[in-house]
Design an enzyme around this catalytic site. Structure first.
Site, short mmCIF file in Angstrom:
data_model
loop_
_atom_site.label_atom_id
_atom_site.label_comp_id
_atom_site.label_asym_id
_atom_site.label_seq_id
_atom_site.Cartn_x
_atom_site.Cartn_y
_atom_site.Cartn_z
CE LYS A 19 -2.33 -0.69 3.80
NZ LYS A 19 -1.76 -1.94 4.28
NE ARG B 171 -3.57 -1.09 10.56
CZ ARG B 171 -2.52 -0.57 9.93
NH1 ARG B 171 -2.62 0.58 9.31
NH2 ARG B 171 -1.39 -1.21 9.92
NE ARG C 277 8.25 -3.37 5.71
CZ ARG C 277 7.02 -2.89 5.84
NH1 ARG C 277 6.34 -2.49 4.79
NH2 ARG C 277 6.46 -2.82 7.02
NE ARG D 256 7.30 -0.80 9.99
CZ ARG D 256 6.12 -0.59 9.38
NH1 ARG D 256 6.09 -0.03 8.20
NH2 ARG D 256 5.00 -0.95 9.95
NE ARG E 102 2.58 -4.84 11.17
CZ ARG E 102 3.52 -4.56 10.26
NH1 ARG E 102 4.69 -5.16 10.30
NH2 ARG E 102 3.29 -3.67 9.34
P1 AMP Z 1 1.58 0.50 9.25
O1 AMP Z 1 2.81 1.27 8.94
O2 AMP Z 1 0.37 0.98 8.47
O3 AMP Z 1 1.75 -1.00 9.17
O4 AMP Z 1 1.22 0.82 10.79
C1 AMP Z 1 2.11 0.49 11.83
C2 AMP Z 1 1.36 0.42 13.16
O5 AMP Z 1 0.78 1.70 13.45
C3 AMP Z 1 0.19 -0.55 13.19
O6 AMP Z 1 0.60 -1.89 13.45
C4 AMP Z 1 -0.63 0.03 14.34
O7 AMP Z 1 -0.02 -0.25 15.59
C5 AMP Z 1 -0.48 1.53 14.10
N1 AMP Z 1 -1.53 2.03 13.20
C6 AMP Z 1 -1.37 2.54 11.94
N2 AMP Z 1 -2.55 2.90 11.41
C7 AMP Z 1 -3.49 2.61 12.34
C8 AMP Z 1 -4.91 2.72 12.38
N3 AMP Z 1 -5.61 3.20 11.34
N4 AMP Z 1 -5.55 2.32 13.53
C9 AMP Z 1 -4.86 1.85 14.57
N5 AMP Z 1 -3.53 1.69 14.60
C10 AMP Z 1 -2.85 2.07 13.50
#
Ligand code: AMP
Length: 214
Positions: free
Chosen positions: A13, A88, A127, A160, A171
């Site tokens: 994404k 989400r 990654r 990460r 996740r």
């Molecule tokens: P991402 O980079 O999108 O994988 O997000 C990394 C982490 O940020 C996720 O595993 C959540 O802990 C938090 N996070 C990101 N977006 C959201 C969201 N829309 N709602 C809740 N937690 C989020």
């Protein structure tokens, strides 16, 4: 045009959002990136989010919704917004809907980028990223010229904290439980467009553009 990119973590994404936002002149809003910037700046929100993010859990809906609505307000200066990683949960999607309605804004397309879980695990656990310029690599699929070092600036590449196999599994579980119901939610509203996230980056970009009528 106002878009949402939906999909599991590691569906690509983030990569696709950069291309699509550029092509359509949209404000790209990645909730994960915004949270990581809040952490780096050690804001109250960043500190609250830290532990949850590191163990692959979601940050509470009210905090995320307030954060994203504030950023969406800035999309008026552009051709629209592209949301990546948000909403989400169903509660976030419903909150977004009512905020957009109050602001007389609407969604045009919700694109679901589909990738199998087994592929996700391979993608995420390999990654790497450069802490200096943010460029991402993959140990197998797009390795740096010198192992472990950024091609751009020679910085040591990092993984990460939430890309370890254990946290990736967590996740994915969170995705299936909390986020997948959004596919039916947006399907019922006639907004859903599904594309395969497997293949070359440019191929997937072309599929998303086509799904958005471009
Ligand atoms: P991402 O980079 O999108 O994988 O997000 C990394 C982490 O940020 C996720 O595993 C959540 O802990 C938090 N996070 C990101 N977006 C959201 C969201 N829309 N709602 C809740 N937690 C989020």
């Amino acid at each position: 045009m106002n878009l949402i990119l939906l999909g599991p973590p590691g569906a690509g994404k983030g990569t696709q959002a950069v291309q699509i936002a550029e092509a359509f002149g949209l404000l790209h809003l990645s909730s994960g990136d915004i949270l990581r910037a809040e952490r780096k700046a050690r804001t109250e929100l960043g500190q609250k989010a830290q532990v949850l993010m590191d163990r692959g859990a979601l940050v509470p809906d009210d905090l995320i919704l307030a954060m994203m609505v504030e950023h969406i307000g800035r999309a008026a200066e552009r051709n629209g917004f592209l949301l990546d990683g948000f909403p989400r949960t169903l509660a976030q999607a419903q909150g977004l809907k009512s905020r957009l309605e109050s602001a007389k804004m609407r969604l045009d397309h919700v694109v679901s980028v589909e990738v199998e879980d087994s592929e996700i695990v391979t993608r995420l656990t390999g990654r790497l990223y450069c802490p200096e310029c943010g460029r991402t690599y993959h140990e197998k699929f797009s390795p740096p010229q010198v192992a472990g070092v950024c091609d751009v600036n020679g910085e040591k590449l990092l993984r990460r904290k939430d890309d370890t196999p254990e946290v990736v599994r967590q996740r994915l579980e969170t995705y299936h439980r909390e986020t997948k119901p959004l596919i039916a939610y947006y399907g019922e509203q006639g907004l859903l467009r599904s594309v395969s996230g497997v293949g070359e980056i440019d191929e997937v970009t072309a599929r998303i553009k086509e799904a958005c009528g471009a």
